[in-house]
Design a protein around this motif. Structure first.
Motif, PDB file in Angstrom:
ATOM      1  N   LYS A 196      -4.941  11.679 -58.188  1.00  0.00           N
ATOM      2  CA  LYS A 196      -5.573  12.552 -59.179  1.00  0.00           C
ATOM      3  C   LYS A 196      -4.789  13.877 -59.259  1.00  0.00           C
ATOM      4  CE  LYS A 196      -9.584  12.754 -61.336  1.00  0.00           C
ATOM      5  NZ  LYS A 196     -10.754  12.576 -61.748  1.00  0.00           N
ATOM      6  N   ALA A 197      -4.381  14.349 -58.081  1.00  0.00           N
ATOM      7  CA  ALA A 197      -3.620  15.610 -58.048  1.00  0.00           C
ATOM      8  C   ALA A 197      -2.322  15.456 -58.836  1.00  0.00           C
ATOM      9  CB  ALA A 197      -3.338  16.008 -56.607  1.00  0.00           C
ATOM     10  N   SER A 198      -1.660  14.274 -58.691  1.00  0.00           N
ATOM     11  CA  SER A 198      -0.393  14.033 -59.404  1.00  0.00           C
ATOM     12  C   SER A 198      -0.618  14.016 -60.906  1.00  0.00           C
ATOM     13  CB  SER A 198       0.198  12.676 -59.016  1.00  0.00           C
ATOM     14  OG  SER A 198       0.747  12.765 -57.760  1.00  0.00           O
ATOM     15  N   SER A 199      -1.712  13.378 -61.307  1.00  0.00           N
ATOM     16  CA  SER A 199      -1.948  13.277 -62.747  1.00  0.00           C
ATOM     17  C   SER A 199      -2.278  14.653 -63.339  1.00  0.00           C
ATOM     18  CB  SER A 199      -3.035  12.215 -62.974  1.00  0.00           C
ATOM     19  OG  SER A 199      -4.035  12.668 -63.799  1.00  0.00           O
TER      20      SER A 199
ATOM     21  N   SER B 219      -0.023  16.599 -66.330  1.00  0.00           N
ATOM     22  CA  SER B 219      -0.490  17.122 -67.624  1.00  0.00           C
ATOM     23  C   SER B 219      -0.263  18.627 -67.687  1.00  0.00           C
ATOM     24  CB  SER B 219      -1.969  16.778 -67.832  1.00  0.00           C
ATOM     25  OG  SER B 219      -2.720  17.307 -66.777  1.00  0.00           O
ATOM     26  N   TYR B 220      -0.346  19.278 -66.537  1.00  0.00           N
ATOM     27  CA  TYR B 220      -0.167  20.729 -66.498  1.00  0.00           C
ATOM     28  C   TYR B 220       1.283  21.122 -66.795  1.00  0.00           C
ATOM     29  CZ  TYR B 220      -0.805  25.473 -64.778  1.00  0.00           C
ATOM     30  OH  TYR B 220      -0.877  26.829 -64.680  1.00  0.00           O
ATOM     31  N   LEU B 221       2.218  20.360 -66.204  1.00  0.00           N
ATOM     32  CA  LEU B 221       3.631  20.756 -66.303  1.00  0.00           C
ATOM     33  C   LEU B 221       4.283  20.363 -67.621  1.00  0.00           C
ATOM     34  CD1 LEU B 221       5.133  19.955 -62.795  1.00  0.00           C
ATOM     35  CD2 LEU B 221       4.618  22.193 -63.761  1.00  0.00           C
ATOM     36  N   THR B 222       3.884  19.250 -68.185  1.00  0.00           N
ATOM     37  CA  THR B 222       4.645  18.713 -69.302  1.00  0.00           C
ATOM     38  C   THR B 222       4.420  19.470 -70.605  1.00  0.00           C
ATOM     39  OG1 THR B 222       4.306  16.625 -68.222  1.00  0.00           O
ATOM     40  CG2 THR B 222       5.340  16.551 -70.373  1.00  0.00           C
ATOM     41  N   GLY B 223       3.207  19.844 -70.881  1.00  0.00           N
ATOM     42  CA  GLY B 223       2.909  20.651 -72.061  1.00  0.00           C
ATOM     43  C   GLY B 223       3.139  19.908 -73.375  1.00  0.00           C
TER      44      GLY B 223
END
Ligand SMILES: C[S@@+](CC[C@H](N)C(=O)[O-])C[C@H]1O[C@@H](n2cnc3c(N)ncnc32)[C@H](O)[C@@H]1O
Length: 488
Positions: free
Chosen positions: A85-88, A92-96
């Motif tokens: 869950k942390a990876s997902s 989503s946070y990094l890709t933008g």
């Protein structure tokens, strides 16, 4: 601004800076490239500017320059979150937004085309590939470890071997740029604070790498990518950017033998507020780094470097020629214990005193510091500025010395002298000035007389101290103004 990159649309950049250098960088981006929306973080400054990219790459207090991809609040992971869950969440946070990433990369490509000094940009040359040649100046190897970053023996900088970019016709060079959907990339990541308990830097790189590949069709190339995406995750912010130059801005193309870290040398010169026509002296100049940084910034001033070491002076001379500063800068062999200069003849004194591993054998601080400081103060004119780079120990020692001199000059004897000065239309000033008008260097007696009578160190008014990182150690930059001792 008239020399804009893209009409009047400001571009959002960030620069990295050594610890303690951020305030210099904030001032510099505002003054030189009319920066707006400036954000000061530890070790970084984010700003917008419409100035030409070739002015931006000339910033002197910055280490590296990036095109900003994303600046966000830090990622907060809920307690007890599982790894998947942390990876997902991280993904989503990094890709933008895909369009925004594509827009920034288009901008990056066009700025690469606009950079004049093509030996510093990412353009692929026929004789080399991006990231293919990793010399000692490669930005990847830039870790601030020492105040003298060249190398431990301060040997000549390796010349860059990218061929002469001007040999390649412009249109041919432009063909070498990739299109936005055929970009190859690698991720360079730093992760600190609470996030580093969940993710290693490799984890973050994998997550972001996979996202960019899926989202934009880019290809990972760890060895020779077209560009690099830098990610910095801390407890205070999340910052992503693309480096605009292959080498750090702190690598000066006008310096042959490197000495003190160029950004710190520049900051010392900036603190000294050098005016047109000023005479600036570095009484322990080494290879001349501070004066060269100062001379490149102040065209109308004159510079003299003094050192007692022949080897340093040879390199300083070579540096002067290499930087084309022969008409305004000279060096001289002498001891800073007895400067061959008239009293009150210098507008600015800048000095990086020997301390730390490299120069520890050259100076006995407790014994030599007082006479060296006396000499610097003696040659400085009233109103002149003294900027010193000191170790924390030397910094304490100097504060104590000046405080002691203040006490001395406030003692009964000195009070009487001060009274004499005041009642007698500045005898004291006259004495200092007349020393300055003599022909030839001051005699030991003259200097001694001056010292004994006027306690010159008490004429130094402390203006400010800035702590900067020199890598393994910190340095303290002290700024003083010399006041008329009679009227202090
Ligand atoms: C810390 S280094 C200066 C480095 C210089 N800022 C640079 O970037 O190359 C100090 C210099 O002081 C010189 N030095 C030491 N004692 C001296 C003295 N008594 N008189 C003049 N120079 C001295 C050393 O030779 C050395 O080059």
């Amino acid at each position: 601004m008239t020399d804009s990159n893209h009409g009047s649309v400001p571009v959002r950049y960030f620069c990295t800076a050594g610890n303690g250098m951020e305030s210099f960088l904030v001032e510099e981006v505002k003054r030189k490239v009319a920066a707006q929306d400036v954000i000061h973080l530890q070790g970084k400054v984010i700003f917008s500017s419409s100035a030409n990219i070739n002015n931006i790459v000339n910033l002197k207090s910055a280490e590296r320059l990036f095109l900003l991809l994303n600046h966000e609040a830090p990622i907060k992971l809920p307690a007890h979150i599982n790894r998947a869950k942390a990876s997902s969440l991280l993904q989503s946070y990094l890709t933008g937004d895909k369009n925004e990433v594509a827009r920034v990369v288009m901008l990056w490509l066009s700025l690469q085309g606009a950079l004049k000094d093509r030996s510093t940009n990412y353009k692929v040359q026929p004789s080399a590939t991006v990231g293919g040649k990793r010399g000692d100046n490669d930005e990847q190897s830039l870790v601030i470890e020492d105040r003298y970053p060249g190398d431990s023996s301060r040997c000549k900088r390796q010349r860059l071997e990218y061929g002469n970019p001007d040999d390649t016709p412009m249109d041919q060079q432009d063909k070498l740029l990739p299109s936005v959907d055929s970009v190859t990339f690698r991720i360079c990541c730093k992760c600190s604070g609470s996030l580093s308990r969940y993710f290693s830097t490799q984890d973050v790189s994998k997550v972001l790498g996979a996202s960019l590949t899926t989202l934009l069709g880019w290809r990972v190339d760890l060895k020779n990518p077209h560009l690099e995406v830098n990610v910095n995750l801390t407890d205070d912010y999340c910052l992503q950017g693309i480096p605009l130059t292959k080498f750090p801005l702190a690598n000066r193309n006008y310096v042959q033998t490197t000495g003190l870290r160029s950004t710190v040398a520049w900051a010392m010169a900036s603190m000294a507020q050098i005016q047109p026509g000023s005479f600036v002296v570095d009484p322990m100049c080494g290879v001349g780094t501070i004066l060269i940084e100062a001379a490149k910034e102040h065209n109308g001033a004159f510079f003299l470097g003094i050192d007692n070491d022949d080897e340093q002076l040879v390199k300083a001379n070579e540096n002067i020629v290499y930087a084309h500063l022969e008409d305004r800068m000279q060096v001289l062999k002498a001891s800073s214990l007895v400067l061959p200069l008239h009293s009150a003849s210098v507008d600015t004194v800048v000095c990086d005193l020997p301390f730390g591993r490299k120069f520890s054998t050259k100076i006995d601080a407790a014994k030599d510091l007082p006479p060296i400081l006396y000499e610097m103060t003696r040659v400085l004119r009233v109103g002149g500025i003294l900027v010193l780079l000191l170790s924390p120990q030397l910094s304490c020692l100097i504060k104590r010395l000046i405080a002691q001199e203040d006490v001395k000059s406030n003692s009964t004897d000195s009070q009487t002298e001060k009274q004499d000065c005041l009642s007698d239309g500045a005898t004291c000033t006259k004495q200092l000035l007349s020393e300055g008008q003599n022909n030839g260097p001051p005699s030991a007696q003259e200097t001694k007389y001056g010292l004994k009578r006027t306690h010159p160190l008490s004429s130094l008014r402390h203006e400010k101290t800035v702590r900067v990182s020199l890598g393994a150690i910190d340095g303290l930059m002290h700024k003083y103004v010399k006041l008329d001792p009679c009227f202090k």
